[in-house]
Structure formats: C-alpha cells, structure tokens
Write an enzyme that holds these catalytic residues in place. Structure first.
Site, PDB file in Angstrom:
ATOM      1  N   GLY A  89      26.011  39.659  49.606  1.00 41.08           N
ATOM      2  CA  GLY A  89      26.299  39.379  51.205  1.00 41.08           C
ATOM      3  C   GLY A  89      27.762  39.678  51.998  1.00 41.08           C
ATOM      4  N   GLN A  90      27.753  39.769  52.997  1.00 44.29           N
ATOM      5  CA  GLN A  90      29.077  39.313  54.217  1.00 44.29           C
ATOM      6  C   GLN A  90      29.610  38.273  53.635  1.00 44.29           C
ATOM      7  OE1 GLN A  90      29.523  42.020  57.540  1.00 44.29           O
ATOM      8  NE2 GLN A  90      27.615  41.042  57.619  1.00 44.29           N
ATOM      9  N   ASP A 131      15.352  35.115  42.258  1.00 38.45           N
ATOM     10  CA  ASP A 131      15.336  35.829  43.806  1.00 38.45           C
ATOM     11  C   ASP A 131      14.255  34.905  44.563  1.00 38.45           C
ATOM     12  OD1 ASP A 131      13.085  37.174  46.302  1.00 38.45           O
ATOM     13  OD2 ASP A 131      12.928  39.063  44.480  1.00 38.45           O
ATOM     14  N   THR A 145      17.863  39.490  56.388  1.00 33.81           N
ATOM     15  CA  THR A 145      18.696  39.768  57.525  1.00 33.81           C
ATOM     16  C   THR A 145      18.520  40.840  57.673  1.00 33.81           C
ATOM     17  OG1 THR A 145      20.401  40.775  56.106  1.00 33.81           O
ATOM     18  CG2 THR A 145      21.311  38.135  56.897  1.00 33.81           C
ATOM     19  N   TYR A 191      23.115  28.091  57.033  1.00 33.30           N
ATOM     20  CA  TYR A 191      23.859  29.261  57.944  1.00 33.30           C
ATOM     21  C   TYR A 191      22.568  30.121  59.003  1.00 33.30           C
ATOM     22  CZ  TYR A 191      27.721  28.918  55.279  1.00 33.30           C
ATOM     23  OH  TYR A 191      29.032  28.163  54.553  1.00 33.30           O
ATOM     24  N   THR A 219      21.210  31.422  62.911  1.00 39.27           N
ATOM     25  CA  THR A 219      21.635  32.184  64.330  1.00 39.27           C
ATOM     26  C   THR A 219      21.334  32.176  65.539  1.00 39.27           C
ATOM     27  OG1 THR A 219      21.178  34.666  64.091  1.00 39.27           O
ATOM     28  CG2 THR A 219      19.272  33.297  62.996  1.00 39.27           C
ATOM     29  N   TYR A 232      12.617  37.701  62.342  1.00 35.68           N
ATOM     30  CA  TYR A 232      13.369  37.126  62.043  1.00 35.68           C
ATOM     31  C   TYR A 232      13.865  35.983  62.643  1.00 35.68           C
ATOM     32  CZ  TYR A 232      18.766  36.337  61.210  1.00 35.68           C
ATOM     33  OH  TYR A 232      20.226  36.357  60.762  1.00 35.68           O
ATOM     34  N   LYS A 253      14.217  32.313  60.671  1.00 35.57           N
ATOM     35  CA  LYS A 253      15.572  31.409  60.100  1.00 35.57           C
ATOM     36  C   LYS A 253      15.386  30.063  62.046  1.00 35.57           C
ATOM     37  CE  LYS A 253      18.888  32.384  58.955  1.00 35.57           C
ATOM     38  NZ  LYS A 253      19.842  31.933  58.204  1.00 35.57           N
ATOM     39  N   TRP A 302      26.899  37.337  65.386  1.00 35.22           N
ATOM     40  CA  TRP A 302      27.597  39.066  65.444  1.00 35.22           C
ATOM     41  C   TRP A 302      28.511  38.854  63.769  1.00 35.22           C
ATOM     42  CZ3 TRP A 302      28.459  41.390  70.648  1.00 35.22           C
ATOM     43  CH2 TRP A 302      27.571  41.390  71.472  1.00 35.22           C
TER      44      TRP A 302
HETATM   45  P1  NDP Z   1      23.667  39.709  54.705  1.00 31.65           P
HETATM   46  O1  NDP Z   1      22.712  40.511  54.555  1.00 31.65           O
HETATM   47  O2  NDP Z   1      25.081  40.050  54.675  1.00 31.65           O
HETATM   48  O3  NDP Z   1      23.625  38.162  53.165  1.00 31.65           O
HETATM   49  C1  NDP Z   1      22.200  38.289  52.587  1.00 31.65           C
HETATM   50  C2  NDP Z   1      22.504  37.861  50.850  1.00 31.65           C
HETATM   51  O4  NDP Z   1      21.065  37.940  50.918  1.00 31.65           O
HETATM   52  C3  NDP Z   1      22.252  39.585  50.167  1.00 31.65           C
HETATM   53  O5  NDP Z   1      23.498  39.188  49.691  1.00 31.65           O
HETATM   54  C4  NDP Z   1      21.093  39.729  49.697  1.00 31.65           C
HETATM   55  O6  NDP Z   1      20.825  40.416  48.778  1.00 31.65           O
HETATM   56  C5  NDP Z   1      20.510  37.964  50.083  1.00 31.65           C
HETATM   57  N1  NDP Z   1      18.967  37.709  49.802  1.00 31.65           N
HETATM   58  C6  NDP Z   1      18.190  38.582  50.690  1.00 31.65           C
HETATM   59  N2  NDP Z   1      16.900  38.054  50.074  1.00 31.65           N
HETATM   60  C7  NDP Z   1      17.183  37.867  48.928  1.00 31.65           C
HETATM   61  C8  NDP Z   1      15.617  37.793  47.924  1.00 31.65           C
HETATM   62  N3  NDP Z   1      14.806  37.829  48.160  1.00 31.65           N
HETATM   63  N4  NDP Z   1      16.599  37.035  46.522  1.00 31.65           N
HETATM   64  C9  NDP Z   1      18.456  36.471  46.759  1.00 31.65           C
HETATM   65  N5  NDP Z   1      18.627  37.167  47.520  1.00 31.65           N
HETATM   66  C10 NDP Z   1      18.271  37.500  48.636  1.00 31.65           C
HETATM   67  O7  NDP Z   1      23.568  38.328  55.455  1.00 31.65           O
HETATM   68  P2  NDP Z   1      25.067  37.352  56.307  1.00 31.65           P
HETATM   69  O8  NDP Z   1      26.509  37.251  54.247  1.00 31.65           O
HETATM   70  O9  NDP Z   1      25.375  38.740  57.714  1.00 31.65           O
HETATM   71  O10 NDP Z   1      24.895  36.848  56.592  1.00 31.65           O
HETATM   72  C11 NDP Z   1      24.807  35.472  56.206  1.00 31.65           C
HETATM   73  C12 NDP Z   1      24.068  34.171  56.906  1.00 31.65           C
HETATM   74  O11 NDP Z   1      24.683  34.496  58.506  1.00 31.65           O
HETATM   75  C13 NDP Z   1      22.685  34.623  57.087  1.00 31.65           C
HETATM   76  O12 NDP Z   1      22.176  33.227  57.160  1.00 31.65           O
HETATM   77  C14 NDP Z   1      22.640  34.466  58.450  1.00 31.65           C
HETATM   78  O13 NDP Z   1      21.035  34.846  58.805  1.00 31.65           O
HETATM   79  C15 NDP Z   1      23.357  34.510  59.360  1.00 31.65           C
HETATM   80  N6  NDP Z   1      24.156  35.303  60.325  1.00 31.65           N
HETATM   81  C16 NDP Z   1      24.220  36.470  60.152  1.00 31.65           C
HETATM   82  C17 NDP Z   1      24.789  37.597  60.741  1.00 31.65           C
HETATM   83  C18 NDP Z   1      24.833  38.962  61.175  1.00 31.65           C
HETATM   84  O14 NDP Z   1      25.273  39.465  62.177  1.00 31.65           O
HETATM   85  N7  NDP Z   1      24.412  39.613  60.252  1.00 31.65           N
HETATM   86  C19 NDP Z   1      24.406  36.900  62.871  1.00 31.65           C
HETATM   87  C20 NDP Z   1      23.880  35.961  62.998  1.00 31.65           C
HETATM   88  C21 NDP Z   1      23.827  34.778  61.152  1.00 31.65           C
HETATM   89  P3  NDP Z   1      21.005  41.808  48.079  1.00 31.65           P
HETATM   90  O15 NDP Z   1      22.613  42.179  48.773  1.00 31.65           O
HETATM   91  O16 NDP Z   1      20.191  42.181  46.425  1.00 31.65           O
HETATM   92  O17 NDP Z   1      20.693  42.038  49.237  1.00 31.65           O
END
Ligand code: NDP
Length: 322
Positions: free
Chosen positions: A10-11, A45, A71, A108, A110, A134, A138, A164
């Site tokens: 993820g990001q 998973d 997310t 983390y 939100t 969502y 969270k 964001w």
């Molecule tokens: P991303 O969606 O970019 O990354 C989330 C990661 O979680 C992905 O790599 C995804 O895997 C993984 N994931 C999802 N479901 C599963 C599963 N069942 N098993 C294993 N892995 C899983 O999120 P961000 O990096 O943007 O967010 C990071 C944190 O910040 C999170 O807690 C989010 O709630 C919080 N946040 C994010 C915001 C935003 O704007 N993005 C805003 C506020 C808070 P895969 O790559 O395989 O899909």
C-alpha cells in the site's frame, strides 16, 4: 529486534519500507541488525484471523506496524463484513498479541471515524461518529486496540489518525493530474475540508516516534494521536494547487487552475458519505514530543501541507508519472 510490517504494497506500507530500509543502512557498522519482515496480502490475508495469529506466534515480533487496511470507501458499503475483518478484527488480534507479549504496536486510522459536523479541528477525545461502513470499521479497529490494551500492564500502542494520504499508488492527486491532461475542465468539491498528508512524511514520522536510530524502542504514552501536517484545504484547493505545481515544473496540461470549477459535495453524490470537516488538531502529538525533548520532531508537525504536495508532484513529474 524483530519487526513485522503489514500492508507492504500500500501507499503507506511502501513508504515505511523506504524509511525502515534507510534506517537500517544508517546503522553503524557492527551494530546488531534488526530482523524485519514486510507482509503483504500474499503472505497473510488479514481477513483470515487464524492465519494472522499463526504468523504472529511464529515471528514473535517486538514491534508490529500495521499499514494495511481495507480502504475502498464506497465498496465497503457492500462489503462491510470484509472491511470489519481487515480494519477491526485484524488490528484487534495484533493489539492483543502486543499487549500479551509486551510488544509495541503502531496502527493508522482516519478522519472518517468522525461525522465532520464539528466547527473546529477535531481532537483525539472527540466522540467517534462515523458516517459509513469504512469509517465504522476503522472506528471499531480503534476500539479493539483500546480494549486489547485496557487491562494490560505491558506493551504500548500508538494509533496515528491521519487524512487525505498520497504516496506510491492511486490517490486523489494522481487522479486529478491524469484528468487534467485529458479534459478541458474539472469540477471539484469545495465544501469538504481536510489536510493532505504525504505517506512518506507519515511513515518517517511514525517510525521515528517509536524507534530510535539504533533500533531501540522508545517509550511513549499509549493512545490515539492525530498526525497531519499544518494548514488545511479543500479538495478543490488541493486540485488547484497540484495542477499549478505540475504546470510550474513544465508538465503540459489541458486544465489550468482557472478551468477547475468549485462544486458542492451534494452535486457529486457517492455511495459512502464523507465527513465535511476532517481537520484534526495535532497538539497532543506535539506536547508528547516536546515533553520528551524531541523539539525537531515536533517541528515537523508545523510543515505546511503545501510543501509535501509540491515535493510529491515535482517527483511525479521527474519520474514521468504525470
Ligand atoms: P492502501 O489502500 O494504499 O494500502 C492498504 C494495503 O492493505 C494494501 O496494500 C492492501 O493490499 C492491504 N490489504 C487490504 N486488504 C487486505 C487483506 N485482506 N489482507 C492483507 N492485506 C490487505 O492504503 P494507504 O496506504 O493509503 O492507507 C494506510 C493507512 O492510512 C490505513 O490504515 C488507512 O485506513 C489510513 N488512511 C488512509 C487515507 C487515505 O487517503 N488513503 C486517509 C486516512 C487514513 P493489496 O495491495 O493487496 O490490495
């Protein structure tokens, strides 16, 4: 030290990998090397609680960092069970492990845990009142972590609430820049307020909060902390700024800021409701850092959001990603 980082694709997970790998490279020669495992969906998973418990028992981490989350805000309305499994049950299991084994847990959350009706900035103690599935999942994750540590005398946790987020991966800024290349004009919401947060800024900030340069765990008061840079904007403000930076660094776009029209959220209905106000005060984090003498770190919370977005868009342009 053994570190387990969830959400590696993820990001935020990618940004954590960069920060942690840089910290390892900066260790003096001859130092004890930490053992770090970056975990993605293919490794575990997180909707499978039994697999997660088995992984924790096998790895015995002293530090768990959970950057994973379900997310997909709108899809969560139809997949709420899955959102709850990943966003509430999984962090609850991680927190329970940390509380039972004296480990440190970083997680983390939100702005979506709030309803956005508050007039000023949200503080950590404000009542959670999420609007959609969502946000509810969270918020349940935060509650599960608090419950896991409630009666434990060992271990510590920090939940960084942020908003964001943009980094390596799909996000609002990249969508706007892509559309600005193809379209003649854009309509962007101007009555939802928040703070754009760089994934790399948050990754570095949160890792340094809990780990010192020699990879020893730092002690901190367990709890929820708001972690965003300074200032505020709207989606319209962010889109206009990102487009202007891209133009400034020489990217040819069809849309210039004057062709971006501010609209109201009601004019752009989405399946999941969003908070109108996502602004969060960071005073608690600043005070915690100041009270442990970490003035330079506390200064990072004064960095304007525009600095991060400018650096991000400039890098996207350099990498040929606009
Ligand atoms: P991303 O969606 O970019 O990354 C989330 C990661 O979680 C992905 O790599 C995804 O895997 C993984 N994931 C999802 N479901 C599963 C599963 N069942 N098993 C294993 N892995 C899983 O999120 P961000 O990096 O943007 O967010 C990071 C944190 O910040 C999170 O807690 C989010 O709630 C919080 N946040 C994010 C915001 C935003 O704007 N993005 C805003 C506020 C808070 P895969 O790559 O395989 O899909």
């Amino acid at each position: 030290m053994k570190i387990l980082v969830f959400g590696k694709d993820g990001q935020l997970g990618k940004a954590l990998q960069h920060s942690i790998e840089a910290a390892v490279l900066a260790l003096p020669v001859g130092s004890n090397q930490p053992s770090i495992q970056f975990v993605g969906r293919a490794d575990c998973d997180l909707s499978d609680g039994v697999a997660l418990e088995a992984l924790l028992s096998r790895c015995k981490p002293q530090l768990i960092i959970n950057a994973s989350a379900y997310t997909a805000v709108d899809k969560a309305e139809d997949e709420s069970d899955l959102a709850f499994a990943v966003n509430a049950r999984a962090p609850g299991i991680m927190a329970h492990y940390a509380a039972q084994h004296g480990a440190t847990f970083l997680h983390y959350s939100t702005d979506y845990v709030f309803d956005g009706a508050k007039a000023g900035c949200y503080v950590e103690e404000d009542v959670r009142n999420p609007l959609g599935a969502y946000g509810k999942s969270k918020a349940a994750g935060e509650e599960a972590i608090e419950a896991a540590f409630a009666n434990s005398k060992q271990g510590q946790y920090a939940v960084f609430r942020t908003s964001w987020v943009y980094g390596e991966g799909g996000n609002f800024i990249r969508t706007i820049l892509r559309l600005a290349k193809d379209r003649d004009a854009l309509n962007v919401i101007h009555d939802q307020h928040g703070v754009p947060t760089s994934a790399s800024w948050l990754a570095q900030f949160s890792f340094d909060f809990a780990v010192d340069p020699s990879f020893s765990i730092r002690a901190f008061p367990s709890g929820i902390y708001h972690a965003v840079p300074a200032g505020e904007t709207t989606w319209y403000g962010l889109a206009s700024f990102a487009v202007q930076v891209a133009l400034d660094v020489g990217i040819a776009l069809k849309v210039v800021p004057a062709n971006i029209k501010p609209i109201l959220a009601v004019e752009y209905p989405l399946p999941a409701p969003r908070p109108m106000n996502s602004r969060m005060a960071t005073g608690k984090l600043q005070n915690t850092l100041v009270s442990r003498g970490d003035m330079s770190k506390s200064q990072q919370l004064h960095q304007p959001w525009t600095e991060g977005v400018r650096a991000y868009v400039t890098q996207l342009a350099k990498d040929g990603l606009i």
